[in-house]
Design an enzyme around this catalytic site. Sequence first.
Site, short mmCIF file in Angstrom:
data_model
loop_
_atom_site.label_atom_id
_atom_site.label_comp_id
_atom_site.label_asym_id
_atom_site.label_seq_id
_atom_site.Cartn_x
_atom_site.Cartn_y
_atom_site.Cartn_z
N ARG A 47 4.33 19.48 7.77
CA ARG A 47 3.95 18.41 6.82
C ARG A 47 5.16 17.83 6.09
O ARG A 47 5.07 16.79 5.46
CB ARG A 47 2.91 18.93 5.83
CG ARG A 47 1.50 18.53 6.24
CD ARG A 47 0.47 18.74 5.14
NE ARG A 47 0.13 20.13 4.95
CZ ARG A 47 0.40 20.82 3.85
NH1 ARG A 47 1.03 20.27 2.83
NH2 ARG A 47 0.05 22.07 3.75
N TYR B 282 -1.51 -9.10 1.71
CA TYR B 282 -2.16 -8.29 2.74
C TYR B 282 -3.45 -7.70 2.17
O TYR B 282 -3.43 -7.07 1.11
CB TYR B 282 -1.21 -7.18 3.21
CG TYR B 282 -1.85 -6.33 4.27
CD1 TYR B 282 -2.08 -6.86 5.55
CD2 TYR B 282 -2.28 -5.05 4.01
CE1 TYR B 282 -2.71 -6.10 6.52
CE2 TYR B 282 -2.91 -4.29 4.98
CZ TYR B 282 -3.12 -4.83 6.23
OH TYR B 282 -3.76 -4.08 7.18
N ASP C 252 7.13 -5.96 -0.27
CA ASP C 252 6.55 -5.74 1.06
C ASP C 252 7.29 -6.67 2.02
O ASP C 252 7.07 -7.88 2.03
CB ASP C 252 5.05 -6.05 1.03
CG ASP C 252 4.38 -5.87 2.40
OD1 ASP C 252 5.08 -5.84 3.42
OD2 ASP C 252 3.13 -5.77 2.43
N LYS D 133 4.63 -3.10 12.67
CA LYS D 133 4.85 -4.49 13.02
C LYS D 133 6.26 -4.70 13.60
O LYS D 133 6.57 -4.10 14.61
CB LYS D 133 4.58 -5.36 11.78
CG LYS D 133 3.32 -4.95 10.99
CD LYS D 133 2.01 -5.26 11.69
CE LYS D 133 0.78 -4.68 11.00
NZ LYS D 133 0.57 -5.03 9.61
C1 LIG Z 1 -0.09 -4.48 8.45
C2 LIG Z 1 0.39 -4.70 7.07
C3 LIG Z 1 0.26 -3.72 6.09
C4 LIG Z 1 -0.44 -2.39 6.33
O1 LIG Z 1 0.22 -1.61 7.29
P1 LIG Z 1 -0.53 -0.68 8.39
O2 LIG Z 1 0.59 -0.19 9.24
O3 LIG Z 1 -1.51 -1.55 9.13
O4 LIG Z 1 -1.23 0.40 7.66
C5 LIG Z 1 0.76 -4.00 4.82
N1 LIG Z 1 1.36 -5.18 4.53
C6 LIG Z 1 1.47 -6.16 5.45
C7 LIG Z 1 2.13 -7.45 5.09
C8 LIG Z 1 0.99 -5.95 6.75
O5 LIG Z 1 1.10 -6.93 7.65
#
Ligand SMILES: *Cc1c(COP(=O)(O)O)cnc(C)c1O
Length: 382
Positions: free
Chosen positions: A55, A107, A180, A205
């Site tokens: 963990r 998001y 973000d 992403k």
């Molecule tokens: C996809 C996304 C998230 C969340 O991430 P996950 O990997 O799907 O949990 C947060 N912020 C943005 C801008 C995103 O595109």
Amino acid sequence: MAEGKNDQTSAATRLAQALHYVHPVHGAVVPGIEPASTFARDGEYAPMDGKLYGRDGSPTTDQAEKILNSVEGGAGAMLFTSGMSAIVALFETLKAGDHIAAPVVMYHGTATWLNRMAEMRGIEATFFDSTQEGALEAALRPGQTRMLWIESPTNPNWDVIDIAAATDAAHAAGALLIADCTVTPPVTTKALSFGADIVFHSATKYLNGHSDITAGALITREAGPLWDDIRAVRVLQGTALPAFESWLLIRGMRTLALRFERCSSNAMAIAQHFEGHPRIAAVLYPGLDSHPGHAIASKQMRAGYGGMLSLLAAGGEDHARRIATRCKVFLPATSLGGVESLIEHRIAVEGPHSVVAPNLLRLSVGIEDVADLIADLEQALA
Ligand SMILES: *Cc1c(COP(=O)(O)O)cnc(C)c1O
């Protein structure tokens, strides 16, 4: 591993070489996968490399974190099983009565979690309209606001928030600025260099780029008590990114600079092609001169405006849905930042509480031949 030796090289070089990785024993130029769930101690009964148990994260996770931390210029990076699990760990450090500010258009998963915390844990949230002058500053409560969360550009309208100005506002109120940067990976934007305190990525992403893992990342400017607290939450929740996913992420990051360059040039060509098109009411892309946030985007996005853009269908919601289903090259799927191009009718994904325009189509432009992508959208619009 010759870490530190290459601190002067560019992010593209460090990513391509996984920080000049060479295995110290046999010379392999690719790190191995270390899936162990427990770790032996040395002759003094001390942990051999800070690891006790699965963990805590694997040695492969550490390797991926070193690479990401190096290219962001941070004091530490942590990887999680998804973007959302990174967000949950960060917000877990807030107490009842604390306040957080974030944009209205953001998001949807993050917004859903903020609303849940407000309801269940007494943590207050204020959502501001980032396109409204002064709204961000007005959302802050000096002394009570602990975090200002921003996306820039914001998903899926791609409004641009000035990271440096937002940081000044957050700090003046005694809050941390969390950026973000999912759609602006460190090859184009290093948010810490604009003053951000913590950078977040959904590494699902662009960082990974191949739509084959979910992962989340936090990178910090300072390794203080807050950072230790987030790590403790990750250990207790068991949300460190496992070894195999970390290994895929290391492999994905090697081509990040190249992928981002191609996504950006493809998206720019599509944006320019469809701007003023009779069946498209508007093209939302910060790379266009006509975009209201273009000047700030140019300051913050140093190596391309990325592959994310939205099209507003001239014929409304039904028209948007028809376009999404008629594409033959773009895949009708959610997510973003992969090598394959995706189109989505965003409101159908976000559901009835969505604040997104009903005629909005979100495109994640990949690395395909741009002529195929433009021809596909043209036939879907015809
Ligand atoms: C996809 C996304 C998230 C969340 O991430 P996950 O990997 O799907 O949990 C947060 N912020 C943005 C801008 C995103 O595109």
